[in-house]
Write an enzyme that holds these catalytic residues in place. Structure first.
Site, PDB file in Angstrom:
ATOM      1  N   HIS A 171       0.838  -1.220   0.000  1.00 51.18           N
ATOM      2  CA  HIS A 171       0.000   0.000   0.000  1.00 51.18           C
ATOM      3  C   HIS A 171       0.866   1.261   0.000  1.00 51.18           C
ATOM      4  O   HIS A 171       0.421   2.305   0.459  1.00 51.18           O
ATOM      5  CB  HIS A 171      -0.949   0.027   1.204  1.00 51.18           C
ATOM      6  N   SER A 292      15.088  21.374 -16.122  1.00 54.00           N
ATOM      7  CA  SER A 292      13.913  22.194 -16.385  1.00 54.00           C
ATOM      8  C   SER A 292      14.385  23.535 -16.918  1.00 54.00           C
ATOM      9  O   SER A 292      15.421  24.049 -16.502  1.00 54.00           O
ATOM     10  CB  SER A 292      13.135  22.393 -15.086  1.00 54.00           C
ATOM     11  N   LYS A 298      16.320  21.471 -10.972  1.00 51.37           N
ATOM     12  CA  LYS A 298      15.659  20.207 -11.311  1.00 51.37           C
ATOM     13  C   LYS A 298      16.515  19.225 -12.098  1.00 51.37           C
ATOM     14  O   LYS A 298      17.282  19.590 -12.972  1.00 51.37           O
ATOM     15  CB  LYS A 298      14.401  20.502 -12.139  1.00 51.37           C
ATOM     16  N   GLU A 305       9.914   8.175 -16.927  1.00 49.46           N
ATOM     17  CA  GLU A 305       8.598   8.785 -17.155  1.00 49.46           C
ATOM     18  C   GLU A 305       8.101   8.514 -18.567  1.00 49.46           C
ATOM     19  O   GLU A 305       6.934   8.187 -18.792  1.00 49.46           O
ATOM     20  CB  GLU A 305       8.679  10.297 -16.933  1.00 49.46           C
TER      21      GLU A 305
END
Ligand code: ARG
Length: 472
Positions: A171, A292, A298, A305
């Site tokens: 979970h 970024s 970043k 992804e």
């Protein structure tokens, strides 16, 4: 669409196709010609189309339908065409619809009337089915080897990190301590099954449809087993109608590809989580990440992804092909021309995703202290304490309750179980002795799960050894 050759010349002369125009009284509408053609994308099959034609002509020679000289001319012509295509000098024609007729027309340009004999005893229907199978067989082998490269990388990381401890989750909540090596091997096992599925699918791909002709077979005395042998197929197919119409082998392949992408997407999700500042379990090399344009700090995990996102394309292709085949009457229908783009896209997507992962895998770096600190939170050794109490003859349900109270105390005081004093622990049960600390440490916890499939470093090493020996 990415092309393996660098050709881009395509002409659209508004004329009736000379291969079938005999019964037509007007030429094809220019838009319809373009709309119904497949040469824009099936040129990718050129090598396999040529290989199929060579084998077919060799067989026609064997059964006495072509002379030795004719076969020689056909082979020479086809070799030249292959070179033209690979050099980017081939002029593709929309009016000639597809790869089969483009090559055949060029062959006839080159060698004259003999070129027209090549199509004896075959149809584009069995020809295209043959081309796709030959192409897919080759792609399956490429995919399988990229998959194995990724598996090798996983074993490498698993070996390096056999003792590294991190929290295991259920979970997405801290559950029990596990070893990073064990976690890597979980992914490895998924890929073992993926590899097997590809090999199994390959068996059904590797069957020769050529000889089915348009749908019913041919009146010529063809030798199909000979063609199968020449092209490296396991055997010739048993039913001509089935051979020209079904694309279940492609659907099966995309199903296997979907499962691989599904696994990679799970994998990706974990890498994305683990590289976040909140987890900070691992670092990916800069060359697999991007920055970024607005936030200078970043470093984004683009590869995982993107792979996660690309999974959707492959599922989409699976739906396309399932829907394409649904309710199609026997035998060949033009619908089947639509099999190629989803199939090509699936192969490109899968190969690219596997390649990126295989390149990246051995370079994953772990932040062991962060993983360890995370495993110390969330009372990950609570089950070990319960098991310890069971070892002292307490029924498991009672032990569960005792540990529950100890955890509640830990939440209140901000202490992990291993950080409590013996006296504190004994307030929950007087069977607890000094030896409890052996099981409350993270190392004790993972080492105790020392059975087939367990997380103990010893088990991780045993599985790696076995995997290296078997190659899987
Ligand atoms: N381009 C066609 C395809 O991809 C080849 C077969 C065409 N057959 C026909 N009868 N029109 O399926």
């Amino acid at each position: 669409m990415s092309n393996s050759n660098k050709t881009s010349k395509t002409t659209n002369q508004n004329s009736t196709n000379s291969s079938w125009g005999g019964r037509f009284s007007e030429s094809t509408d220019a838009f319809v010609a373009d709309f119904t053609a497949s040469i824009q994308f099936d040129q990718r099959l050129y090598k396999h189309d040529i290989a199929g034609s060579k084998a077919h002509s060799q067989m026609l020679n064997k059964v006495g339908l072509l002379t030795d000289q004719e076969v020689k001319d056909i082979h020479t012509g086809l070799d030249e065409i292959q070179s033209e295509i690979e050099a980017g000098d081939f002029e593709w024609s929309i009016a000639l619809e597809d790869i089969h007729m483009n090559i055949e027309a060029r062959l006839t340009d080159k060698i004259g009337i003999t070129g027209k004999k090549l199509h004896t005893g075959r149809s584009r229907n069995d020809q295209v089915a043959t081309d796709i199978r030959l192409w897919l067989r080759e792609q399956i082998d490429l995919i399988a080897s990229e998959l194995q490269r990724l598996q090798k990388g996983l074993l490498e990381v698993a070996e390096r990190e056999a003792d590294t401890i991190l929290p295991g989750f259920t979970h997405l909540q801290v559950a029990q301590p596990i070893t990073f090596g064990h976690h890597m091997l979980a992914w490895y096992e998924m890929l073992v099954r993926d590899f097997e599925r590809l090999q199994d699918c390959r068996k059904r791909v590797n069957i020769l449809p050529l000889g089915a002709a348009a749908l019913a077979g041919t009146t010529y005395p063809i030798d199909r087993p000979y063609v199968a042998e020449l092209l490296g197929f396991d055997r010739a197919s048993n039913n001509s109608l089935d051979s020209v119409s079904d694309r279940d082998f492609a659907i099966e392949f995309i199903s296997a590809a979907s499962l691989i992408m599904m696994h990679l997407s799970r994998f990706s999700e974990e890498l994305v989580l683990w590289t976040s500042a909140q987890f900070n379990f691992i670092d990916l090399p800069d060359r697999f990440c991007t920055g970024s344009s607005i936030m200078p700090q970043k470093k984004n995990p683009d590869v995982p992804e993107l792979v996660r996102g690309k999974t959707g394309r492959v599922y989409g292709s699976l739906m396309s092909l399932l829907t394409l085949m649904k309710s199609q009457p026997l035998a060949y229908n033009k619908d089947n021309q639509e099999d190629k783009e989803p199939l090509f896209d699936t192969v490109d997507t899968l190969l690219g995703s596997l390649r990126a992962y295989a390149d990246m895998m051995p370079h994953i770096q772990t932040n062991k202290d962060k993983m360890r600190a995370a495993a110390m939170q969330g009372f990950s050794t609570a089950t070990d304490l319960a098991d310890y109490l069971v070892g002292k003859d307490m029924p498991f349900r009672d032990a569960h309750e005792v540990v529950g109270s100890a955890v509640a105390f830990g939440v209140k005081t901000g202490k992990d179980l291993s950080e409590m004093t013996l006296e504190e622990l004994q307030t929950f049960s007087d069977v607890i002795g000094d030896d409890v600390f052996d099981v409350l440490t993270l190392e004790g916890s993972v080492a105790a799960r020392d059975h087939l499939g367990g997380t103990a470093p010893a088990q991780v090493r045993a599985r790696i050894k076995e995997a290296k020996q078997n190659g899987a």
